[in-house]
Write a protein that holds these residues in place. Sequence first.
Motif, PDB file in Angstrom:
ATOM      1  N   HIS A   1     -17.231  30.389  -2.353  1.00  0.00           N
ATOM      2  CA  HIS A   1     -16.687  29.098  -2.757  1.00  0.00           C
ATOM      3  C   HIS A   1     -17.667  28.226  -3.521  1.00  0.00           C
ATOM      4  O   HIS A   1     -17.499  27.012  -3.562  1.00  0.00           O
TER       5      HIS A   1
ATOM      6  N   LEU B   1     -12.768  29.083 -14.345  1.00  0.00           N
ATOM      7  CA  LEU B   1     -13.789  28.351 -13.627  1.00  0.00           C
ATOM      8  C   LEU B   1     -15.116  28.394 -14.357  1.00  0.00           C
ATOM      9  O   LEU B   1     -15.990  27.594 -14.117  1.00  0.00           O
TER      10      LEU B   1
ATOM     11  N   HIS C   1     -17.979  27.600  -6.472  1.00  0.00           N
ATOM     12  CA  HIS C   1     -17.430  26.924  -7.644  1.00  0.00           C
ATOM     13  C   HIS C   1     -16.610  25.687  -7.296  1.00  0.00           C
ATOM     14  O   HIS C   1     -16.137  24.982  -8.174  1.00  0.00           O
ATOM     15  N   SER C   2     -16.428  25.408  -6.010  1.00  0.00           N
ATOM     16  CA  SER C   2     -15.653  24.228  -5.629  1.00  0.00           C
ATOM     17  C   SER C   2     -16.604  23.059  -5.386  1.00  0.00           C
ATOM     18  O   SER C   2     -17.377  23.066  -4.433  1.00  0.00           O
TER      19      SER C   2
END
Lengths: 223, 659
Positions: B448, B543, B450-451
């Motif tokens: 995660h 992303l 990229h969040s």
Amino acid sequence: MISWFHAQSLRHTGHTASHPPGAMVHAFLIHTLRAPHAEDSGLCRVLYSCVFGAESSPDDPRPHGAERDRLLRKEQILAVARQAETMCRLQQQASGRPAADLQPQPSDEPVPLHEAPRGAFRLAAGDPFREPRTAVWLGVLSFGFALVLDAHENLLLAENTLRLLARLLLDHLRLLTPGTNLLLRADRIEGILTRFLPHGQLLFLNDQFVQSLEKEFSAALPR
Amino acid sequence: MGTGSQSLTQICRVLTPQLGPGGSVEPILRCFNLTDDSVTAGRGGAGRAPGGGGMAAAGTERLLRQAREVRDEELGQFCARASALLRTEEPGPEAVDALRRLFLIVAATKYGRKLEDECVDLLQTALGPPPRPEPLQLLCAAILRETAPRPGLSLSCDCVQSPRQLSLVASVLLAQGDRRQVRSVGQRVFQVLESRQPEGPSARPLLPVVSKVASLAPGSFREDQANLLSKRLADWLRYASVPQGPAPSGGFFTPRARQPGPVTEVDGAVATDFFTVLSTAQRATEDQWLNVQAFSMLRAWLQLGGPGAPDTDDRSEQEGSSLSVLSAAASTGRLLPPERLREKAFQYCQRLVEQSTRRALRRADADLQKACLVEAVLVLDVLCRQDPSFLYRTLSCLKALQARLNGDPACVRVLLPLAQFFLGHGEAAAVDAEAVCRQVFGRVPAEHFHSPMLAFEFVQFCRDSLPLLGRHLGLLRRSFPGLLQLLAWNSPALTAEFVALLPALVDASTAVELLHALLDLPCLTAALDLQLRLSPAASERPLWDASLRTASCPDASQDPQLQGRLQHLLRTEASGAPERLAPLYPLLQPMAGCARVLQCAEAVPTLLRAFFSAVTQFADGALTNQLARLLLERSDSLYPVPGYEARVHQCGLSASTWR
């Protein structure tokens, strides 16, 4: 018997009185966003801000301190806006989003807020607020929305609330229409905040309740 | 009002068509017969600009400037005009318009603007009975808040009966920064809450005031008052009405339209148990609204709502105190909330956990379910700290929850408060904290990174958990490669957080590998970007850096050597054996100039300084020298980001002076 680790944890996360916890927002603000790759075209402006309550001050406020207190408050908000704007711009650059994303789309499609740039950053004690706080920000077109929260907050709830507020403001202030200016619409902004973030209280509103409140708002402040 | 001589600008302004929402910005002081040479009247008549953004920004800038440039005498005259409008029997749209402008004038500048006393008095009067139109009252309150703190404010909530008006008046008073005033607002709100009639106006506007008062001035309520409020909260939480179909007395006198519909869960099924924020009702009743508000303020109330020693400044007692919370609680004299409220709170949280298994029909409700889970865990944490007898029931509930959420990527953000709960109560409850940590540190960052929100929360979780980790601190330290993935992807947002975290991450066993990893951070960014591009489960909206077209990304999987080094770079645990990554540079060359990599490269010198500062705290001369030498050696075998090598070299030169 409570082990030393347990006592430590209690002490650390026990939120002794210097860090009051729990679902309350210190401030909400709307600021300008510049295009990610634009030259330095002006400063970041705070378009609207609302501070809920005031930072605690000594029990004997002196008259000449009032101006200074207000000045400090405005500068604190501006500091948050500047940092949010910078973070948003850097995130936009990093993800390679074109500058055209800042312009309102001609279509009637709702702006996809779940994909909008967003983030959070910590504000250490004294910089700029007396207490340590956290800021959550969201960038939609040329507007930045931000919440300043107490340091240990339910960030998921804050993020949801910020998205909701942005959607309501975009819809009910018609921010997508060129030329509309929210600077002269404070009553509508206040009407939304009074219902959806009363006194800075983050509310657990499911969709039905949101719709109900929206109907109330439209009835009380018709377009 | 009296007019000055008609100037050219005035005439121009009057003649220019009034441009409303479809056009450009309206002059700030239109139609009030005031001279204002700085206002450029009528400019920007073409309101149909195609690129809305640029025009809007210019219009905004102009309006703000006009507001700031309004001179004091003009403002005085404007106040007089606004006062005249406020004094009329039924202030209409003109009054609202004037107040909108007045609000902008005071809000647009950080310096104080002098409002005429008479105007301020009228603003205050407008907040009291008789009720004026809502937009007007909202603006009056907003102007008074915007100019706070205002000594000598005569506004008081003593005579205000209506909850809605009381809430507005309270918002002004709470903004004055005077704790005594906060307490008196609390007292008045309590009075009105207690004395209201069931068929009277809704108490809804008042609960947030109670919560705000409790957080601004803990101890504002006496013990009997706090207990009464706790009792009410418990009732609203647990006993909000859940009508089971049409009311039996329905018929001629109770038209069907006004009967509350059945309560449903978020997946549409009929409600099976008591009402909560995850229950939906067609037309919510008063106590259902209060249920929502009660839960929203529950956590703060459990911690702050108790009565306290009346006149001490609680903060000054706590600051600098090194007492454990047990003796701290004793010194504040704050009592725990009543057992009944805590029990109802516990049941409510249990119900929310159960309700979160349902598959919500609407996305907003799915988001709410996750937020409710986080809150439930936080509330349960408070309850268990206040009374360890809750621990047994809580643990069985939360362990089941964790098992359920572990495989669900959408719920990853709930795992963090869960992990913190287990770490915090693990000793007392014999939970395997190491297993918890391994799960969290091992998988979450890599899946995660990229969040942006998760990345921030994760690092915050690490910082907050430091005192809880105890002997498991080594596990955190060995997990630094995973943490660095978060940093590599979100460097502007997380650099400051990492600088604060570094001292805890570095020890003699990890120092060398960590230094290599910091130097390879931009390379890691590029590798993560590559991984996202090549990953089959790419989301609709890319992303990675969408402006960078890498038409022919060489496929690393063909070469096992490269594959091995890539895996090393993307590892989540310290390996103890640094590897040369130079063979990867050609593979990652396309990404070297992209914005995310550049941002990361810019952050590295700050991190290096923080690293060496942390190292010198515990390392002997030998280790520090070794690291400084390593830095200099590496500075010519770095991932080729423009300007990076020079910056690192610079760091290396000064590293030897950091002692």
